[in-house]
Design a protein around this motif. Structure first.
Motif, mmCIF file in Angstrom:
data_model
loop_
_atom_site.group_PDB
_atom_site.id
_atom_site.type_symbol
_atom_site.label_atom_id
_atom_site.label_comp_id
_atom_site.label_asym_id
_atom_site.label_seq_id
_atom_site.Cartn_x
_atom_site.Cartn_y
_atom_site.Cartn_z
ATOM 1 N N LYS A 100 1.195 -1.728 0.344
ATOM 2 C CA LYS A 100 0.320 -0.215 0.203
ATOM 3 C C LYS A 100 0.948 0.704 -0.036
ATOM 4 O O LYS A 100 2.053 1.162 0.706
ATOM 5 N N ASP A 120 -10.338 8.264 -6.299
ATOM 6 C CA ASP A 120 -11.317 6.581 -5.685
ATOM 7 C C ASP A 120 -10.563 6.027 -6.657
ATOM 8 O O ASP A 120 -10.277 4.900 -6.577
ATOM 9 N N GLU A 121 -10.668 5.524 -7.684
ATOM 10 C CA GLU A 121 -10.362 5.020 -9.006
ATOM 11 C C GLU A 121 -8.639 4.778 -9.201
ATOM 12 O O GLU A 121 -8.481 3.787 -9.980
ATOM 13 N N LYS A 123 -7.345 5.527 -6.729
ATOM 14 C CA LYS A 123 -5.881 5.100 -5.186
ATOM 15 C C LYS A 123 -6.307 3.379 -5.823
ATOM 16 O O LYS A 123 -5.208 2.379 -5.239
ATOM 17 N N LYS A 124 -8.258 2.715 -6.224
ATOM 18 C CA LYS A 124 -7.944 1.387 -5.914
ATOM 19 C C LYS A 124 -6.879 0.516 -7.227
ATOM 20 O O LYS A 124 -6.437 -0.156 -6.485
#
Length: 157
Positions: A100, A120-121, A123-124
């Protein structure tokens, strides 16, 4: 001849071509009520590609794809390039596949705004727990993304 040309310009070209291919002739009714029969030897039907489209034909099938770049497509391109640069940085830093990270981005308001909208995209996909914006770090690398320069950095959490 002017009336025939005018009628040919006003009829459905695809339907006319289909009729000509199927029957070998194209029937046109003049204003006087007379009917003219044209064959493929009498007329030439050509297909022109419209601006903003890419057309390909295979046999009887023609496909036209829009090549117009919308704001959403342009933004998606920036996001894909940002993700690619971050993944390159992960690999170059010898991070483990499942590590991570914290992602840092600064130096370009346009790209920072795009990243915020798509956080969000991003980070994922890049396995980021956190994204820090407009925070200068000394281990950042400058990237040119579609003509826009931005500083990006990654750090294992």
């Amino acid at each position: 001849m002017k009336e025939v040309k005018s009628l040919l310009d006003s009829i459905d070209a695809a339907a006319s071509k289909a009729e000509l291919d199927k029957t070998g002739e194209l029937k046109i009714k003049l204003q006087s009520g007379d009917e003219i029969i044209l064959t493929s030897e009498d007329i030439e039907i050509t297909m022109e590609q419209s601006e903003g489209f890419n057309c390909q034909k295979s046999g009887e099938v023609t496909i036209a794809l829009s090549t117009t770049l919308t704001p959403d497509l342009i933004e998606e391109g920036f996001v894909r390039e940002i993700i690619s640069k971050v993944q390159t940085m992960r690999r170059d830093s010898n991070f483990e596949v499942m590590d991570k990270i914290t992602l840092y981005a600064y130096g370009n308001d346009k790209l920072v705004d795009i990243m915020k909208r798509n956080e969000d995209e991003i980070k994922k996909i890049v396995l980021a727990d956190n994204v820090e914006y407009n925070k200068t770090v000394d281990f950042a690398k400058e990237w040119n993304i579609n003509g826009e320069n931005i500083y990006l950095a990654v750090k294992v959490v």
